[in-house]
Scaffold this motif. Structure first.
Motif, PDB file in Angstrom:
ATOM      1  N   ASP A 248       0.738  -1.396   0.099  1.00 24.66           N
ATOM      2  CA  ASP A 248      -0.016   0.088   0.169  1.00 24.66           C
ATOM      3  C   ASP A 248       0.973   1.108  -0.065  1.00 24.66           C
ATOM      4  N   ARG A 249       1.977   1.161   0.030  1.00 25.26           N
ATOM      5  CA  ARG A 249       3.075   2.122   0.076  1.00 25.26           C
ATOM      6  C   ARG A 249       4.089   2.053  -0.746  1.00 25.26           C
ATOM      7  N   PRO A 250       4.729   2.998  -1.535  1.00 20.89           N
ATOM      8  CA  PRO A 250       5.878   2.627  -2.491  1.00 20.89           C
ATOM      9  C   PRO A 250       7.107   2.485  -1.774  1.00 20.89           C
ATOM     10  N   ASN A 251       8.030   1.716  -2.463  1.00 24.80           N
ATOM     11  CA  ASN A 251       9.400   1.899  -2.134  1.00 24.80           C
ATOM     12  C   ASN A 251      10.315   1.755  -3.234  1.00 24.80           C
ATOM     13  N   TYR A 252      11.626   1.830  -3.482  1.00 20.25           N
ATOM     14  CA  TYR A 252      12.382   1.924  -4.405  1.00 20.25           C
ATOM     15  C   TYR A 252      12.202   0.916  -5.579  1.00 20.25           C
ATOM     16  N   LEU A 253      11.642  -0.152  -5.325  1.00 20.75           N
ATOM     17  CA  LEU A 253      11.709  -1.312  -6.159  1.00 20.75           C
ATOM     18  C   LEU A 253      10.341  -1.445  -6.548  1.00 20.75           C
ATOM     19  N   THR A 254       9.274  -0.625  -6.340  1.00 20.02           N
ATOM     20  CA  THR A 254       7.743  -0.682  -6.719  1.00 20.02           C
ATOM     21  C   THR A 254       7.539  -0.146  -7.799  1.00 20.02           C
ATOM     22  N   VAL A 255       6.350  -0.409  -8.488  1.00 17.76           N
ATOM     23  CA  VAL A 255       5.658   0.225  -9.484  1.00 17.76           C
ATOM     24  C   VAL A 255       4.222   0.652  -9.169  1.00 17.76           C
ATOM     25  N   GLN A 256       3.772   1.732  -9.278  1.00 18.65           N
ATOM     26  CA  GLN A 256       2.548   1.995  -8.731  1.00 18.65           C
ATOM     27  C   GLN A 256       1.605   1.654  -9.985  1.00 18.65           C
ATOM     28  N   ILE A 257       0.439   0.831  -9.270  1.00 19.88           N
ATOM     29  CA  ILE A 257      -0.597   0.481 -10.417  1.00 19.88           C
ATOM     30  C   ILE A 257      -1.937   0.991 -10.177  1.00 19.88           C
ATOM     31  N   GLY A 258      -2.037   1.868  -8.781  1.00 20.94           N
ATOM     32  CA  GLY A 258      -3.253   2.199  -8.407  1.00 20.94           C
ATOM     33  C   GLY A 258      -3.033   3.407  -7.624  1.00 20.94           C
ATOM     34  N   ASP A 259      -4.150   4.063  -7.165  1.00 20.33           N
ATOM     35  CA  ASP A 259      -3.911   4.989  -5.977  1.00 20.33           C
ATOM     36  C   ASP A 259      -3.122   4.607  -5.176  1.00 20.33           C
ATOM     37  N   CYS A 260      -3.443   3.554  -4.464  1.00 23.82           N
ATOM     38  CA  CYS A 260      -2.700   2.961  -3.196  1.00 23.82           C
ATOM     39  C   CYS A 260      -2.078   1.639  -3.386  1.00 23.82           C
ATOM     40  N   GLN A 261      -1.821   1.361  -4.637  1.00 22.31           N
ATOM     41  CA  GLN A 261      -1.324   0.036  -4.844  1.00 22.31           C
ATOM     42  C   GLN A 261      -0.053   0.065  -5.685  1.00 22.31           C
ATOM     43  N   HIS A 262       1.003  -0.429  -4.894  1.00 20.07           N
ATOM     44  CA  HIS A 262       2.355  -0.546  -5.637  1.00 20.07           C
ATOM     45  C   HIS A 262       2.913  -2.046  -5.427  1.00 20.07           C
ATOM     46  N   ILE A 263       3.301  -2.408  -6.543  1.00 20.93           N
ATOM     47  CA  ILE A 263       3.659  -3.861  -6.804  1.00 20.93           C
ATOM     48  C   ILE A 263       5.239  -4.074  -6.610  1.00 20.93           C
ATOM     49  N   MET A 264       5.625  -5.158  -6.187  1.00 23.37           N
ATOM     50  CA  MET A 264       6.916  -5.601  -6.471  1.00 23.37           C
ATOM     51  C   MET A 264       6.799  -6.441  -7.617  1.00 23.37           C
ATOM     52  N   LEU A 265       7.855  -6.268  -8.497  1.00 26.98           N
ATOM     53  CA  LEU A 265       7.758  -6.790  -9.973  1.00 26.98           C
ATOM     54  C   LEU A 265       8.178  -7.972  -9.940  1.00 26.98           C
ATOM     55  N   ASP A 266       7.505  -8.749 -11.067  1.00 26.64           N
ATOM     56  CA  ASP A 266       7.688 -10.330 -11.436  1.00 26.64           C
ATOM     57  C   ASP A 266       7.410 -10.216 -12.847  1.00 26.64           C
ATOM     58  N   PRO A 267       8.732 -10.571 -13.542  1.00 22.84           N
ATOM     59  CA  PRO A 267       9.946 -11.009 -13.242  1.00 22.84           C
ATOM     60  C   PRO A 267      10.568 -10.004 -12.436  1.00 22.84           C
TER      61      PRO A 267
END
Length: 116
Positions: free
Chosen positions: A55-74
């Motif tokens: 629900d919060r960004p970090n240096y490895l995440t991509v934002q996909i929604g207002d409060c959604q950030h994902i760790m990438l796969d791959p």
């Protein structure tokens, strides 16, 4: 330049996909993702998913929604580095990585971090 210096300055390379390799600078340890094939503007490079949703960004995440950030796969996509003149972008609605410009074989893949 002698062979010892060339080997020290050389990059370590690891194929991570049929279209890319991860390079690591032996001197700095910095990592970057480079193409092993050519891409044209608008071309889909690969699909991506969520290894983890935060629900919060970090240096490895991509934002996909207002409060959604994902760790990438791959996971190796985390080695896309920043540029103010990027050659790729994440299209979160389609969950694809696309080329913005023509990308030559061996070129470093970069994105504009604030775009995510």
């Amino acid at each position: 330049m002698d062979d010892l210096v060339k080997n020290y300055l050389a990059e370590k390379k690891l194929n991570v996909a049929s279209w890319s390799e991860l390079r690591e600078c032996r001197k700095t340890g910095g990592k970057s993702l480079h193409t092993t094939v050519e891409f044209m503007p608008g071309q889909i490079i690969c699909k991506f998913g969520a290894k983890k949703i935060l629900d919060r960004p970090n240096y490895l995440t991509v934002q996909i929604g207002d409060c959604q950030h994902i760790m990438l796969d791959p996971e190796f996509l985390q080695y896309l580095n920043h540029s103010c003149a990027p050659n790729v972008f994440f299209a979160p609605s389609d969950r694809v990585l696309k080329a913005i410009t023509k990308i030559k074989i061996g070129e470093k893949m970069t994105l504009f971090y604030p775009s995510t």
